[in-house]
Design a protein around this motif. Sequence first.
Motif, PDB file in Angstrom:
ATOM      1  N   GLN A 227     -29.771  56.008   1.799  1.00  0.00           N
ATOM      2  CA  GLN A 227     -29.251  57.376   1.856  1.00  0.00           C
ATOM      3  C   GLN A 227     -29.609  58.164   0.602  1.00  0.00           C
TER       4      GLN A 227
ATOM      5  N   GLU B  84     -32.139  57.627  -1.442  1.00  0.00           N
ATOM      6  CA  GLU B  84     -33.577  57.895  -1.445  1.00  0.00           C
ATOM      7  C   GLU B  84     -33.923  59.023  -0.479  1.00  0.00           C
ATOM      8  N   LYS B  85     -33.203  59.097   0.638  1.00  0.00           N
ATOM      9  CA  LYS B  85     -33.467  60.160   1.610  1.00  0.00           C
ATOM     10  C   LYS B  85     -33.096  61.516   1.037  1.00  0.00           C
ATOM     11  N   LYS B  86     -31.979  61.573   0.314  1.00  0.00           N
ATOM     12  CA  LYS B  86     -31.560  62.826  -0.292  1.00  0.00           C
ATOM     13  C   LYS B  86     -32.531  63.255  -1.378  1.00  0.00           C
ATOM     14  N   GLU B  87     -32.977  62.294  -2.167  1.00  0.00           N
ATOM     15  CA  GLU B  87     -33.924  62.622  -3.237  1.00  0.00           C
ATOM     16  C   GLU B  87     -35.253  63.098  -2.685  1.00  0.00           C
ATOM     17  N   ALA B  88     -35.622  62.574  -1.508  1.00  0.00           N
ATOM     18  CA  ALA B  88     -36.899  62.989  -0.897  1.00  0.00           C
ATOM     19  C   ALA B  88     -36.831  64.422  -0.390  1.00  0.00           C
ATOM     20  N   THR B  89     -35.639  64.832   0.041  1.00  0.00           N
ATOM     21  CA  THR B  89     -35.464  66.207   0.536  1.00  0.00           C
ATOM     22  C   THR B  89     -35.088  67.128  -0.610  1.00  0.00           C
TER      23      THR B  89
END
Length: 250
Positions: free
Chosen positions: A243, A245-250
């Motif tokens: 989760q 990593e997903k936020k950091e990617a966006t």
Amino acid sequence: MSVIQAGHDGRGGRTDNGGGSPRLQHCAQPPNNSSSSSSSSSGSRTKDARYQQQQLQQQRHHGGSMLKQPSLNEPADVVRRALDFKCQGTQCYKDKKYREAIGKYHRALLEIKGLCRVLGDPDTGSKPPSPLLPTMSKSTTLTDEQKGDMENAELECYNSLAACLLQMELVNYERVKEYCLKVLYKEGKNFKALYRSGVAYYHLGEFQKALHYLKESHKQEPSDTNAIRYIQLTEMKIRRNAQREKKEAT
């Protein structure tokens, strides 16, 4: 079992003074050169004394080493000592004397490694992880029972060392992992080693590896609550990391 011959200590031969050749005496010096004779004789005696002292020291040195060698060359004695140290370590662990237990387990492993050197391990320490007992199967100096005892003692010592470290106030998880992997190298389905490897990887932050070993341990002992709890904790860590990593990617 082959036995290494005891070294000659320089005192084994008998001197036959009756009927055989007499001992050599210092040659008489010319009577007309008394001062030179006295000086030469004194120097010769000094050299002889030094030589005898050096010989005596060498005899003591070699004699001491020869006294120690038979224990290394008697596999049954080494097996007995290794098992004794392991049992002492187990008792210390039961008494919650973890540091003392660690010392006993290390002593047992030193006995095992020493025996491997005597038997001629051709690949000692060259390729990690290096199994300690590969040459024993080729040797005729150990019985099958002794080989089995030593191999079991080795695995138990590494497993127990990991258990002791996990009881310490400051846990060295890297060392726990190392010991457990040594066990798994020889016995891949060992529940304790699998579980403790998973715990070590979890605390080292390597959650995917932790999950792998924890699930493997769960296969061996499906009802073990500690393994189940750590699997849940590890899966939670993996989800949270995903989760984040997903936020950091966006």
